[in-house]
Design a protein around this motif. Structure first.
Motif, PDB file in Angstrom:
ATOM      1  N   MET A   1      17.452  13.030  -5.168  1.00 34.23           N
ATOM      2  CA  MET A   1      17.151  12.322  -3.929  1.00 34.23           C
ATOM      3  C   MET A   1      15.992  11.380  -4.188  1.00 34.23           C
ATOM      4  O   MET A   1      15.066  11.710  -4.937  1.00 34.23           O
ATOM      5  CB  MET A   1      16.784  13.283  -2.800  1.00 34.23           C
ATOM      6  N   SER A   2      16.036  10.217  -3.578  1.00 35.30           N
ATOM      7  CA  SER A   2      14.948   9.252  -3.724  1.00 35.30           C
ATOM      8  C   SER A   2      14.752   8.459  -2.442  1.00 35.30           C
ATOM      9  O   SER A   2      15.727   8.128  -1.757  1.00 35.30           O
ATOM     10  CB  SER A   2      15.222   8.269  -4.871  1.00 35.30           C
ATOM     11  N   SER A   3      13.496   8.175  -2.155  1.00 37.98           N
ATOM     12  CA  SER A   3      13.189   7.205  -1.105  1.00 37.98           C
ATOM     13  C   SER A   3      13.490   5.821  -1.670  1.00 37.98           C
ATOM     14  O   SER A   3      13.329   5.577  -2.861  1.00 37.98           O
ATOM     15  CB  SER A   3      11.713   7.301  -0.710  1.00 37.98           C
ATOM     16  N   MET A   4      13.918   4.922  -0.814  1.00 34.52           N
ATOM     17  CA  MET A   4      14.327   3.601  -1.291  1.00 34.52           C
ATOM     18  C   MET A   4      14.076   2.564  -0.200  1.00 34.52           C
ATOM     19  O   MET A   4      14.238   2.839   0.984  1.00 34.52           O
ATOM     20  CB  MET A   4      15.808   3.622  -1.683  1.00 34.52           C
ATOM     21  N   TRP A   5      13.685   1.379  -0.624  1.00 38.12           N
ATOM     22  CA  TRP A   5      13.501   0.257   0.296  1.00 38.12           C
ATOM     23  C   TRP A   5      14.767  -0.583   0.300  1.00 38.12           C
ATOM     24  O   TRP A   5      15.301  -0.928  -0.745  1.00 38.12           O
ATOM     25  CB  TRP A   5      12.308  -0.579  -0.149  1.00 38.12           C
TER      26      TRP A   5
ATOM     27  N   THR B   1      11.348  15.815   7.751  1.00 36.40           N
ATOM     28  CA  THR B   1      10.807  15.904   9.101  1.00 36.40           C
ATOM     29  C   THR B   1       9.601  14.979   9.263  1.00 36.40           C
ATOM     30  O   THR B   1       9.419  14.344  10.311  1.00 36.40           O
ATOM     31  CB  THR B   1      10.412  17.349   9.427  1.00 36.40           C
ATOM     32  N   ASN B   2       8.788  14.861   8.233  1.00 38.43           N
ATOM     33  CA  ASN B   2       7.600  14.015   8.271  1.00 38.43           C
ATOM     34  C   ASN B   2       7.946  12.541   8.456  1.00 38.43           C
ATOM     35  O   ASN B   2       7.312  11.826   9.228  1.00 38.43           O
ATOM     36  CB  ASN B   2       6.794  14.204   6.981  1.00 38.43           C
ATOM     37  N   GLU B   3       8.954  12.057   7.715  1.00 43.47           N
ATOM     38  CA  GLU B   3       9.471  10.685   7.776  1.00 43.47           C
ATOM     39  C   GLU B   3       8.557   9.627   7.148  1.00 43.47           C
ATOM     40  O   GLU B   3       8.950   8.464   7.022  1.00 43.47           O
ATOM     41  CB  GLU B   3       9.793  10.251   9.220  1.00 43.47           C
ATOM     42  N   PHE B   4       7.348   9.994   6.752  1.00 41.40           N
ATOM     43  CA  PHE B   4       6.443   9.019   6.151  1.00 41.40           C
ATOM     44  C   PHE B   4       6.100   9.343   4.695  1.00 41.40           C
ATOM     45  O   PHE B   4       5.451   8.542   4.024  1.00 41.40           O
ATOM     46  CB  PHE B   4       5.154   8.900   6.973  1.00 41.40           C
ATOM     47  N   THR B   5       6.522  10.506   4.231  1.00 36.31           N
ATOM     48  CA  THR B   5       6.307  10.854   2.831  1.00 36.31           C
ATOM     49  C   THR B   5       7.421  10.250   1.984  1.00 36.31           C
ATOM     50  O   THR B   5       8.468   9.843   2.505  1.00 36.31           O
ATOM     51  CB  THR B   5       6.273  12.380   2.639  1.00 36.31           C
ATOM     52  N   ARG B   6       7.204  10.167   0.679  1.00 36.99           N
ATOM     53  CA  ARG B   6       8.192   9.602  -0.248  1.00 36.99           C
ATOM     54  C   ARG B   6       8.505  10.624  -1.343  1.00 36.99           C
ATOM     55  O   ARG B   6       7.629  11.379  -1.764  1.00 36.99           O
ATOM     56  CB  ARG B   6       7.661   8.327  -0.901  1.00 36.99           C
TER      57      ARG B   6
ATOM     58  N   GLU C   1       0.827  -1.213   0.000  1.00 40.34           N
ATOM     59  CA  GLU C   1       0.000   0.000   0.000  1.00 40.34           C
ATOM     60  C   GLU C   1       0.859   1.259   0.000  1.00 40.34           C
ATOM     61  O   GLU C   1       0.340   2.356   0.196  1.00 40.34           O
ATOM     62  CB  GLU C   1      -0.922  -0.003   1.240  1.00 40.34           C
ATOM     63  N   ASP C   2       2.141   1.106  -0.215  1.00 43.59           N
ATOM     64  CA  ASP C   2       3.079   2.225  -0.154  1.00 43.59           C
ATOM     65  C   ASP C   2       3.621   2.531  -1.547  1.00 43.59           C
ATOM     66  O   ASP C   2       3.814   1.619  -2.355  1.00 43.59           O
ATOM     67  CB  ASP C   2       4.237   1.853   0.788  1.00 43.59           C
ATOM     68  N   PRO C   3       3.861   3.813  -1.856  1.00 41.71           N
ATOM     69  CA  PRO C   3       4.458   4.148  -3.155  1.00 41.71           C
ATOM     70  C   PRO C   3       5.776   3.433  -3.422  1.00 41.71           C
ATOM     71  O   PRO C   3       6.182   3.270  -4.575  1.00 41.71           O
ATOM     72  CB  PRO C   3       4.665   5.673  -3.062  1.00 41.71           C
ATOM     73  N   LEU C   4       6.454   2.983  -2.368  1.00 41.40           N
ATOM     74  CA  LEU C   4       7.726   2.277  -2.543  1.00 41.40           C
ATOM     75  C   LEU C   4       7.563   0.936  -3.244  1.00 41.40           C
ATOM     76  O   LEU C   4       8.548   0.360  -3.716  1.00 41.40           O
ATOM     77  CB  LEU C   4       8.404   2.060  -1.185  1.00 41.40           C
ATOM     78  N   TYR C   5       6.329   0.436  -3.318  1.00 43.00           N
ATOM     79  CA  TYR C   5       6.145  -0.827  -4.025  1.00 43.00           C
ATOM     80  C   TYR C   5       6.495  -0.672  -5.502  1.00 43.00           C
ATOM     81  O   TYR C   5       6.792  -1.656  -6.185  1.00 43.00           O
ATOM     82  CB  TYR C   5       4.714  -1.352  -3.869  1.00 43.00           C
ATOM     83  N   GLY C   6       6.492   0.564  -5.986  1.00 42.84           N
ATOM     84  CA  GLY C   6       6.933   0.808  -7.354  1.00 42.84           C
ATOM     85  C   GLY C   6       8.367   0.356  -7.582  1.00 42.84           C
ATOM     86  O   GLY C   6       8.738  -0.032  -8.701  1.00 42.84           O
ATOM     87  N   GLN C   7       9.187   0.398  -6.534  1.00 42.99           N
ATOM     88  CA  GLN C   7      10.569  -0.084  -6.642  1.00 42.99           C
ATOM     89  C   GLN C   7      10.595  -1.580  -6.919  1.00 42.99           C
ATOM     90  O   GLN C   7      11.415  -2.052  -7.724  1.00 42.99           O
ATOM     91  CB  GLN C   7      11.323   0.226  -5.352  1.00 42.99           C
ATOM     92  N   ILE C   8       9.713  -2.323  -6.265  1.00 44.73           N
ATOM     93  CA  ILE C   8       9.660  -3.768  -6.486  1.00 44.73           C
ATOM     94  C   ILE C   8       9.266  -4.062  -7.930  1.00 44.73           C
ATOM     95  O   ILE C   8       9.865  -4.916  -8.592  1.00 44.73           O
ATOM     96  CB  ILE C   8       8.662  -4.426  -5.509  1.00 44.73           C
ATOM     97  N   LYS C   9       8.267  -3.351  -8.411  1.00 48.80           N
ATOM     98  CA  LYS C   9       7.811  -3.560  -9.789  1.00 48.80           C
ATOM     99  C   LYS C   9       8.867  -3.132 -10.805  1.00 48.80           C
ATOM    100  O   LYS C   9       8.882  -3.629 -11.933  1.00 48.80           O
ATOM    101  CB  LYS C   9       6.502  -2.813 -10.031  1.00 48.80           C
TER     102      LYS C   9
END
Length: 279
Positions: A149-153, A127-132, A43-51
């Motif tokens: 910069m990118s969020s990454m799993w 600061t939020n820590e939950f946004t991507r 349910e997280d935008p980071l799942y796009g990394q898996i795909k």
């Protein structure tokens, strides 16, 4: 750690081609390329990394990245896969020590409210820590650098020691889809000295005990006691079908025509033989 980082450079990655590394991986070890996404990721935008992993493995480029921030579990011997944030140069030209400096500049924005808009937006995100953010431009008011910069799993099984022991590590990027990146699995890391130092630091976090996650994972795969296949992504045929050269349409057409000609020729021979034997 700082001395190790200063000894790293972009030249170390110049001869690393992810497509070659994938093709040269022994077939029995191919499950090592796969990951087991955490349940929350679906349910997280980071799942796009898996795909995007199939595309990263087949069209990617290896560059250095530096950590801006990450889930605290990644710094401890918890062996949990979590999210983090990195800064990198998509062209791969910036030296690791420069990336660390840029990451420190970015992290200093956390918890602040800068007056300049590009800094303000990124500070709010940190600061939020939950946004991507994905392929987000470096604040040019800080420095005119061609960084992203990118969020990454982080799959902990792809890190030496299973945790983040240093601020710098290689990642895979792709021009075909710049929004998603992934850590380069440690089996392919370029320099044994670097990996050894990482493991040494990881051992300190583990109370002095060395837990070589990479070695354990490879042993489990070899002994066929790794994770259930249904949990693993991407599926191996998705990765390797892209690596197999396919026959061109011209070659395929030529082979079809040749086969038809051969069958016709064989039929004529058999007919002649039948007529001859029945005279």
């Amino acid at each position: 750690m700082q001395q190790v980082i200063e000894n790293l450079n972009t030249v170390m990655l110049d001869n690393l081609d992810i497509k070659d590394l994938i093709l040269n991986l022994p077939k029995p070890l191919r499950p090592y390329l796969q990951v087991a996404p955490s349940m929350w990721m679906y349910e997280d935008p980071l799942y796009g990394q898996i795909k995007a992993m199939r595309m990263l493995y087949t069209t990617g480029k290896i560059v250095w990245a530096s950590l801006v921030q990450a889930n605290r579990n990644l710094f401890e011997p918890e062996w949990i896969s979590c999210a983090g944030e990195v800064v990198f140069d998509p062209s791969g030209k910036m030296q690791p020590v420069q990336l660390v400096e840029a990451a420190e500049q970015l992290f200093s924005l956390k918890g602040t409210t800068p007056k300049v808009l590009d800094q303000q937006n990124y500070a709010a995100h940190l600061t939020n820590e939950f946004t991507r953010v994905f392929n987000y431009p470096f604040p040019q008011s800080l420095a005119t650098l061609p960084l992203k910069m990118s969020s990454m799993w982080f799959e902990y099984r792809h890190l030496p020691g299973g945790l983040l022991a240093m601020k710098v590590f290689p990642i895979i990027v792709s021009e075909q889809n710049p929004n998603y990146i992934m850590p380069l699995p440690s089996y392919f890391w370029p320099n044994n000295f670097f990996k050894d130092k990482w493991l040494e630091l990881a051992a300190r976090e583990n109370g002095g005990g060395l837990y070589d996650v990479e070695k354990e994972v490879l042993n489990k795969i070899t002994n066929k006691v790794y994770l259930e296949e249904i949990l693993l992504q991407p599926k191996l045929p998705q990765i390797f079908e892209e690596q197999i050269p396919r026959e061109s349409a011209v070659t395929s057409s030529s082979k079809t025509k040749l086969s038809r000609f051969f069958l016709l020729f064989l039929a004529v021979i058999l007919l002649c033989l039948f007529i001859f034997l029945n005279k």
